[in-house]
Enzyme design. Sequence first.
Site, PDB file in Angstrom:
ATOM      1  CG  ASP A  98      -2.129   0.669   1.224  1.00 39.15           C
ATOM      2  OD1 ASP A  98      -2.197   1.692   0.536  1.00 39.15           O
ATOM      3  OD2 ASP A  98      -3.082   0.203   1.876  1.00 39.15           O
ATOM      4  CG  ASP A 199      -4.239   5.979   0.749  1.00 41.00           C
ATOM      5  OD1 ASP A 199      -5.091   5.164   1.137  1.00 41.00           O
ATOM      6  OD2 ASP A 199      -4.140   7.133   1.212  1.00 41.00           O
ATOM      7  CD  GLU A 254      -8.785   4.592  -0.935  1.00 40.00           C
ATOM      8  OE1 GLU A 254      -9.630   4.452  -0.059  1.00 40.00           O
ATOM      9  OE2 GLU A 254      -7.763   5.276  -0.782  1.00 40.00           O
ATOM     10  CG  HIS A 315      -8.182  -0.583   5.887  1.00 38.49           C
ATOM     11  ND1 HIS A 315      -8.083  -0.919   4.554  1.00 38.49           N
ATOM     12  CD2 HIS A 315      -7.777   0.701   5.982  1.00 38.49           C
ATOM     13  CE1 HIS A 315      -7.621   0.123   3.887  1.00 38.49           C
ATOM     14  NE2 HIS A 315      -7.427   1.121   4.717  1.00 38.49           N
ATOM     15  CG  ASP A 316     -10.662   2.700   4.665  1.00 39.66           C
ATOM     16  OD1 ASP A 316     -10.062   2.914   5.738  1.00 39.66           O
ATOM     17  OD2 ASP A 316     -10.147   2.906   3.555  1.00 39.66           O
TER      18      ASP A 316
END
Length: 538
Positions: A98, A199, A254, A315-316
């Site tokens: 990431d 990200d 993302e 995770h969000d």
Amino acid sequence: MSLPWWKKAVFYEIYVPSFCDGNNDGIGDIQGIISKLDYLRELGIDGIWLTPFYRSPKVDNGYDISDYFAVDRDYGTMADFERLIAEAHRRGIRVIADLVLNHTSTSHPWFQEARSAKDHPKRDWYIWKDPAGGAPPNNWESFFGGSAWEYDEKTGQYYYHAFSKNQADLNWTNPEVKKAMFAVIDFWQAKGVDGFRFDVINFLKTSGKFPNNPYDEKGEQIHRFDKDQEGILETVREICAECRRRPEPFLVGEVGSEDLQILKRYSGKGLLDAVFNFNLGSMEKFSVKRIFAELKRMEEAYTDEQTPTLFFSSHDMSRHISRFGRPPHEVETAKLIATLMLTARGIPFIYYGDEIGMRDLYLDDVKKMKDVQGIAAYEMAIASGKTEGEALKIANERGRDKSRSPMQWDGSEFAGFSDASPWLPLSDQSVHVEGQRKDPDSLFNHYRRLIRLRKAFPALHAGRYRVLRERDGVIFYIRSHQEEKILVVLNFNERSVSFPAGDFLSEGSEWLFPGERRRIRPDEPLKLAPFEGVIVKI
Ligand code: NOJ
């Protein structure tokens, strides 16, 4: 024509602090991950996505990087990381990292230098503006709440932060920034990573102008001028080209948007290999109509060069079993979602713990809360006059700790995650890997079997849809590749259904899932239990 490796791959997202604690300090780490690689091989996944493991003060759990060239001490050393890559590769598992290119931690030396003086050469690496009549330069809101501008006393200007005030946005119009980040990309590729998850990649560019953002009818800000700005695709193209100086990296972005027309711009030739489709993951209520509509929309929006992604948790966001499952059918719904994710067209991303049905965590005290978004929501609720109880409820809803609780490996005190009390409480401890491994009907074994099927049949990993339909709460599709055709029927109803498959079946049809593989007669109706999915080679 052989497919790139990632088109056939099933990915698994590891939230690094929460997977396995190798040194018993209560925080997951790289040694812990290494110790579980055999588990991942048993599950059958092909690639892991590691959330940020770089040095960081961890205000946003690592999405605030202070040294891009170091492993955070809580997670281990560079030698550990190198071993992780070697051990993963030895097992045929690829690793994607990431990478946060949009912002750095405000404790990063770059920012420290930039903030030291207005005329510092690094000043322009970030986005600075003069106050507008004693107030922030415009109305832009941070995604964690409040203004996206933070005043810097010393130099009398505001800096821009799309996320927390400890995450300062870089100025990607400055070529030095690009150069510095390309060095980061090169560094980790040389260490052997097989790709990146970028990200908030669509935030990288601001337009250079700073008009106020408009609001929608609910009074929520529309982020019109702070993301997806002109020139962003050229920047993404350059980043991808830099990564592709090495062979076949997998590049997934993302792109913070639910608008497929925006999302689709970012992938394709010269661009990202794929972008995350939040439409499935952000769905609050279990709705067969909406799930079907999203599958259909992805299919219609994407060209042949674009590959959708399939995920329902991360995770969000909250875990899908907690969002969708209603007693007594929680496990069945989780199984159905897994069947869809592993048979539909797109790259599946399994979120750690979903394969055993880990539930969302509810925190009964704000002091236990670790997520910056949850804490900010709590503080804003209190400031707006809510009671502590109400504020806690809001913070649990908005906060992201709920899906970040430690992985549950066994029935021991700390679930085999650690010998020490973990950094975040454990969720419902009745589910764990050890218990599910032994149970042939478990969710874990359901995932294992499906992953194997997906890999064994090209139609399931490479095929296009021949049919994609929904009728009376049943989603069904046929995926085909060369001569192979596979029918998937998913019953989203709380009752059993009999699916007339006569039009699709032939003499040579074969039942693949669930249960044993067997011949199936063309006139045999497919019987599906509530929330059951069936797979037949037709
Ligand atoms: C998206 C990440 O997934 C999220 O966890 C993080 O808070 C923001 N980007 C900011 O980096």
